[in-house]
Design a protein around this motif. Sequence first.
Motif, PDB file in Angstrom:
ATOM      1  N   GLN A 143       0.836  -1.199   0.000  1.00 11.87           N
ATOM      2  CA  GLN A 143       0.000   0.000   0.000  1.00 11.87           C
ATOM      3  C   GLN A 143       0.873   1.252   0.000  1.00 11.87           C
ATOM      4  N   TYR A 146       2.410   1.675  -3.395  1.00 10.13           N
ATOM      5  CA  TYR A 146       1.405   2.171  -4.322  1.00 10.13           C
ATOM      6  C   TYR A 146       1.214   3.672  -4.128  1.00 10.13           C
ATOM      7  N   GLU A 147       1.065   4.049  -2.840  1.00 10.83           N
ATOM      8  CA  GLU A 147       0.890   5.477  -2.554  1.00 10.83           C
ATOM      9  C   GLU A 147       2.112   6.270  -2.998  1.00 10.83           C
ATOM     10  N   HIS A 148       3.298   5.733  -2.784  1.00  8.68           N
ATOM     11  CA  HIS A 148       4.539   6.410  -3.197  1.00  8.68           C
ATOM     12  C   HIS A 148       4.574   6.549  -4.722  1.00  8.68           C
ATOM     13  N   ASN A 149       4.216   5.449  -5.414  1.00  8.56           N
ATOM     14  CA  ASN A 149       4.200   5.493  -6.877  1.00  8.56           C
ATOM     15  C   ASN A 149       3.139   6.481  -7.379  1.00  8.56           C
ATOM     16  N   GLU A 150       2.019   6.537  -6.713  1.00  7.55           N
ATOM     17  CA  GLU A 150       0.973   7.477  -7.088  1.00  7.55           C
ATOM     18  C   GLU A 150       1.455   8.910  -6.894  1.00  7.55           C
ATOM     19  N   THR A 151       2.168   9.124  -5.814  1.00  7.56           N
ATOM     20  CA  THR A 151       2.686  10.467  -5.548  1.00  7.56           C
ATOM     21  C   THR A 151       3.683  10.842  -6.633  1.00  7.56           C
ATOM     22  N   ARG A 153       3.817   9.733  -9.726  1.00 12.19           N
ATOM     23  CA  ARG A 153       3.074   9.970 -10.969  1.00 12.19           C
ATOM     24  C   ARG A 153       2.403  11.337 -10.959  1.00 12.19           C
ATOM     25  N   MET A 154       1.868  11.696  -9.838  1.00 12.04           N
ATOM     26  CA  MET A 154       1.208  13.001  -9.741  1.00 12.04           C
ATOM     27  C   MET A 154       2.212  14.102  -9.939  1.00 12.04           C
TER      28      MET A 154
END
Length: 161
Positions: A143, A146-151, A153-154
């Motif tokens: 999790q 995922y959150e790190h990767n989402e950050t 990407r943003m």
Amino acid sequence: MESQTRQRLRAPNFTKCENLLLRDCIQKRKNVIENKKTDRNSLQQKQEAWMEVAKEFNEANTGIQRTVESLQQNYKNLKKKLRKRKLLSSRQETVAETFNTLTSEKKELVSAKSELLQIQLIDEQERLEHNRLLRKMEFEDAQKRYEHNETIRMLQLEEYS
């Protein structure tokens, strides 16, 4: 021909009272009668002791007059029966002791098996708890990734925009 028609007359069986009387008569001379020696003197003493037993027995007995030979045979039979009873009794005790031993060993085995199963159950519970915690940590780690990767990407989207 005459010997074929002759039959040995059989005396009546010894009664319980006669057996007790015989035992009492022999008890007084038991050390001589039961002596294992077979020399001439000992054999003579045994014969005299048996004659005394027969005389005492027949004087006290109101039933049939018994011979020395019949008294000796009956005494041998009584000893044989006594040995057989003792043997059977000791065998029964042995069987009972064996049964008790096996029963106690079986109880110990069941108790040990129960303890082993309890230990195995505790081990399994600990293993399951360990696996649950490991899966939870792996989930949290996934999790966070995922959150790190989402950050990331943003941030990359913001840079490109």
